[in-house]
Motif scaffolding. Structure first.
Motif, PDB file in Angstrom:
ATOM      1  N   THR A  68      22.657  41.447 100.295  1.00  0.00           N
ATOM      2  CA  THR A  68      21.857  40.533  99.480  1.00  0.00           C
ATOM      3  C   THR A  68      22.234  40.696  98.015  1.00  0.00           C
ATOM      4  OG1 THR A  68      20.071  42.165  99.287  1.00  0.00           O
ATOM      5  CG2 THR A  68      19.893  40.541 101.062  1.00  0.00           C
ATOM      6  N   ALA A  69      21.990  39.653  97.246  1.00  0.00           N
ATOM      7  CA  ALA A  69      22.252  39.692  95.810  1.00  0.00           C
ATOM      8  C   ALA A  69      21.096  40.391  95.102  1.00  0.00           C
ATOM      9  CB  ALA A  69      22.427  38.283  95.267  1.00  0.00           C
ATOM     10  N   HIS A  70      21.423  41.380  94.274  1.00  0.00           N
ATOM     11  CA  HIS A  70      20.424  42.102  93.495  1.00  0.00           C
ATOM     12  C   HIS A  70      20.532  41.693  92.028  1.00  0.00           C
ATOM     13  CE1 HIS A  70      19.103  45.507  96.302  1.00  0.00           C
ATOM     14  NE2 HIS A  70      19.839  44.677  97.038  1.00  0.00           N
ATOM     15  N   THR A  71      19.382  41.516  91.385  1.00  0.00           N
ATOM     16  CA  THR A  71      19.345  41.249  89.950  1.00  0.00           C
ATOM     17  C   THR A  71      18.973  42.539  89.228  1.00  0.00           C
ATOM     18  OG1 THR A  71      17.024  40.577  90.029  1.00  0.00           O
ATOM     19  CG2 THR A  71      18.692  38.853  90.342  1.00  0.00           C
ATOM     20  N   TYR A  72      19.143  42.542  87.898  1.00  0.00           N
ATOM     21  CA  TYR A  72      18.885  43.772  87.143  1.00  0.00           C
ATOM     22  C   TYR A  72      18.336  43.511  85.744  1.00  0.00           C
ATOM     23  CZ  TYR A  72      23.557  42.308  85.715  1.00  0.00           C
ATOM     24  OH  TYR A  72      24.623  41.566  85.291  1.00  0.00           O
ATOM     25  N   ILE A  73      18.221  42.268  85.327  1.00  0.00           N
ATOM     26  CA  ILE A  73      17.642  41.946  84.019  1.00  0.00           C
ATOM     27  C   ILE A  73      16.141  41.749  84.202  1.00  0.00           C
ATOM     28  CG2 ILE A  73      17.637  40.370  82.056  1.00  0.00           C
ATOM     29  CD1 ILE A  73      20.223  41.881  82.293  1.00  0.00           C
ATOM     30  N   ASP A  74      15.338  42.642  83.626  1.00  0.00           N
ATOM     31  CA  ASP A  74      13.886  42.573  83.797  1.00  0.00           C
ATOM     32  C   ASP A  74      13.218  41.553  82.876  1.00  0.00           C
ATOM     33  OD1 ASP A  74      13.947  44.580  85.743  1.00  0.00           O
ATOM     34  OD2 ASP A  74      13.828  46.170  84.236  1.00  0.00           O
ATOM     35  N   ASP A  75      13.798  41.315  81.709  1.00  0.00           N
ATOM     36  CA  ASP A  75      13.210  40.401  80.729  1.00  0.00           C
ATOM     37  C   ASP A  75      13.646  38.971  81.046  1.00  0.00           C
ATOM     38  OD1 ASP A  75      12.531  38.881  78.482  1.00  0.00           O
ATOM     39  OD2 ASP A  75      12.832  40.544  77.106  1.00  0.00           O
ATOM     40  N   THR A  76      12.737  38.206  81.652  1.00  0.00           N
ATOM     41  CA  THR A  76      13.084  36.850  82.076  1.00  0.00           C
ATOM     42  C   THR A  76      13.502  35.976  80.902  1.00  0.00           C
ATOM     43  OG1 THR A  76      11.556  37.003  83.945  1.00  0.00           O
ATOM     44  CG2 THR A  76      12.228  34.793  83.259  1.00  0.00           C
ATOM     45  N   CYS A  77      12.794  36.089  79.787  1.00  0.00           N
ATOM     46  CA  CYS A  77      13.113  35.252  78.627  1.00  0.00           C
ATOM     47  C   CYS A  77      14.514  35.565  78.090  1.00  0.00           C
ATOM     48  CB  CYS A  77      12.063  35.448  77.534  1.00  0.00           C
ATOM     49  SG  CYS A  77      10.456  34.687  77.906  1.00  0.00           S
ATOM     50  N   ASN A 288      23.838  39.011  86.197  1.00  0.00           N
ATOM     51  CA  ASN A 288      22.554  39.311  86.814  1.00  0.00           C
ATOM     52  C   ASN A 288      22.563  39.050  88.314  1.00  0.00           C
ATOM     53  OD1 ASN A 288      19.897  40.315  86.500  1.00  0.00           O
ATOM     54  ND2 ASN A 288      19.034  38.251  86.468  1.00  0.00           N
ATOM     55  N   TRP A 289      23.703  39.329  88.947  1.00  0.00           N
ATOM     56  CA  TRP A 289      23.874  39.013  90.373  1.00  0.00           C
ATOM     57  C   TRP A 289      24.942  39.927  90.946  1.00  0.00           C
ATOM     58  CZ3 TRP A 289      27.233  37.259  94.134  1.00  0.00           C
ATOM     59  CH2 TRP A 289      26.698  36.544  95.220  1.00  0.00           C
ATOM     60  N   VAL A 290      24.497  40.886  91.783  1.00  0.00           N
ATOM     61  CA  VAL A 290      25.414  41.865  92.377  1.00  0.00           C
ATOM     62  C   VAL A 290      25.126  41.965  93.868  1.00  0.00           C
ATOM     63  CG1 VAL A 290      26.206  44.260  92.377  1.00  0.00           C
ATOM     64  CG2 VAL A 290      25.483  43.185  90.224  1.00  0.00           C
ATOM     65  N   PRO A 291      26.098  41.686  94.737  1.00  0.00           N
ATOM     66  CA  PRO A 291      25.868  41.826  96.179  1.00  0.00           C
ATOM     67  C   PRO A 291      25.873  43.294  96.598  1.00  0.00           C
ATOM     68  CG  PRO A 291      28.123  41.109  95.780  1.00  0.00           C
ATOM     69  CD  PRO A 291      27.441  41.144  94.441  1.00  0.00           C
ATOM     70  N   LEU A 292      24.796  43.727  97.246  1.00  0.00           N
ATOM     71  CA  LEU A 292      24.650  45.115  97.657  1.00  0.00           C
ATOM     72  C   LEU A 292      24.064  45.184  99.069  1.00  0.00           C
ATOM     73  CD1 LEU A 292      23.031  46.634  94.405  1.00  0.00           C
ATOM     74  CD2 LEU A 292      25.458  46.640  95.034  1.00  0.00           C
ATOM     75  N   GLY A 293      24.181  46.366  99.659  1.00  0.00           N
ATOM     76  CA  GLY A 293      23.557  46.613 100.947  1.00  0.00           C
ATOM     77  C   GLY A 293      22.362  47.535 100.787  1.00  0.00           C
ATOM     78  N   ASP A 294      21.269  47.226 101.435  1.00  0.00           N
ATOM     79  CA  ASP A 294      20.058  48.027 101.312  1.00  0.00           C
ATOM     80  C   ASP A 294      19.945  49.103 102.397  1.00  0.00           C
ATOM     81  OD1 ASP A 294      19.021  46.665  99.023  1.00  0.00           O
ATOM     82  OD2 ASP A 294      18.465  45.003 100.327  1.00  0.00           O
ATOM     83  N   VAL A 295      20.580  48.871 103.518  1.00  0.00           N
ATOM     84  CA  VAL A 295      20.559  49.845 104.615  1.00  0.00           C
ATOM     85  C   VAL A 295      21.976  49.971 105.171  1.00  0.00           C
ATOM     86  CG1 VAL A 295      18.148  49.380 105.223  1.00  0.00           C
ATOM     87  CG2 VAL A 295      19.976  48.078 106.327  1.00  0.00           C
TER      88      VAL A 295
END
Length: 365
Positions: A68-77, A288-295
């Motif tokens: 899934t794609a993970h985001t990392y920028i917390d400040d939406t604005c 703000n888009w990185v494909p990663l595996g969670d399990v």
């Protein structure tokens, strides 16, 4: 008539005249609105605007099952401001990170090797598909704040220690013809001779080989059981050697052996590393888009799950040189699809920014 009576009649006459006058009416209030009241009403109306719900992250059909794609920028604005600023990278800008371990003319003896013929075919295909090579710093600025890079970018990463001749024979022509730099994931081991170190210093000084950290001992990956002493030896040890020989501080850690864990990632961030790279070929990168595996996926047991690390920029995926070429069409289509989706989402995102963000950050440049 006596003077006293004359004065009395004069006073009476003046009094009668004064009593006959009428008091002028009070002025009618002007119909012109009060500026302060108008501003207050306008502000109230603005505050009453309801921001729209923002769409979720772009969902790609080209990722591996379970990723899934993970985001990392917390400040939406801040994210929206950087995403739509005119001078920044356009939505859909994509980066392929490709690792090279050994390019050879000999018979292949390891899965880490690629023939020179296939290597050159890959480089030509990248160029013909509109890709341009960038540096690690350019990638970091793009990932952090969407700074401009070419819409189709590639980061070429050559792992481990190689002689100068290796770079001269394989990569120099692409620097001279296309202006393409290459990253050297350098192992800062004490086993390197003074001559080998000098070769690297000379390449670094020429400006087209971008040196980044690949550990010190290297052959023992950093993992969940690694001590802080060992982790710091690999991370800070690389920094110390880079400052000694190259006069620079590395901003990326190419995880030795592909190993990582939550504690190494945490310490890398504390030491100032901005990026980290695994050996998991999960897909390309976008802002703000990185494909990663969670399990852990039993179909790909060697791909360590990165989703739980909590810092996507320090566990970025890389394509293997041996199969990157077959993913080129998918990456191009992903980029185009993400760009189209961004245009659909743009009105909602700009409305949201105008209502909640512009009063604080100002209009988007």
């Amino acid at each position: 008539m006596r003077p006293t009576l004359t004065l009395l009649f004069t006073c009476l006459s003046l009094l009668v005249a004064a009593c006959g006058r009428t008091t002028p009416p009070a002025p009618t209030p002007s119909a012109t609105p009060n500026p302060s009241a108008t501003a207050s009403l306008t502000a109230t109306a603005t505050r009453q605007r309801t921001p729209p719900a923002l769409p979720g992250p772009y969902q790609s059909p080209y990722l591996y099952s379970g990723d899934t794609a993970h985001t990392y920028i917390d400040d939406t604005c801040q994210y929206l401001r950087d995403r739509w600023s005119a001078g920044n990278a356009v939505p859909g800008t994509v980066v392929m990170v490709i690792m090279f371990h050994s390019v050879t003319n000999d018979a292949l003896s390891s899965p880490n090797q690629i023939s020179e013929f296939d290597f050159r075919a890959l480089m030509r295909s990248l160029y013909d598909n509109g890709f341009q090579a960038i540096t690690t710093a350019e990638l970091a600025d793009f990932m952090d704040a969407n700074r401009y890079i070419p819409p189709r970018s590639v980061l070429l990463v050559s792992d481990d220690r190689h002689q100068r001749q290796y770079f001269d024979l394989l990569f120099r022509q692409y620097w001279q013809e296309w202006g393409w730099p290459v990253v050297n994931a350098w192992i800062s081991t004490e086993l390197s001779t003074a001559d080998l170190w000098q070769q690297q210093v000379d390449l670094h000084n020429e400006g087209w080989v971008d040196y980044q950290a690949h550990g010190v001992i290297h052959n023992l990956p950093m993992g969940p059981d690694s001590t802080d002493e060992y982790i710091l030896g690999e991370l800070q040890g690389s920094i110390d050697k880079f400052q000694q020989y190259f006069g620079k501080t590395p901003i990326a850690i190419i995880w030795p052996g592909g190993g990582f864990a939550e504690r190494p990632v945490e310490l890398a961030r504390q030491l100032g590393y901005r990026l980290g790279f695994t050996v998991n070929p999960r897909g390309p990168l976008m802002y703000n888009w990185v494909p990663l595996g969670d399990v852990l996926n039993p179909e790909r047991p060697s791909w360590l799950p990165e989703g739980g690390m909590g810092d996507p920029r320090l566990v970025l995926p890389r394509f293997w040189d041996t199969d990157a070429i077959r993913h080129l069409d998918e990456v191009v289509q992903l980029s185009q699809s993400a760009r189209s989706q961004a245009e659909v989402d743009r009105p909602l995102e700009l409305e949201y920014y105008d209502i909640l963000c512009a009063p604080v950050l100002g209009p988007i440049p």
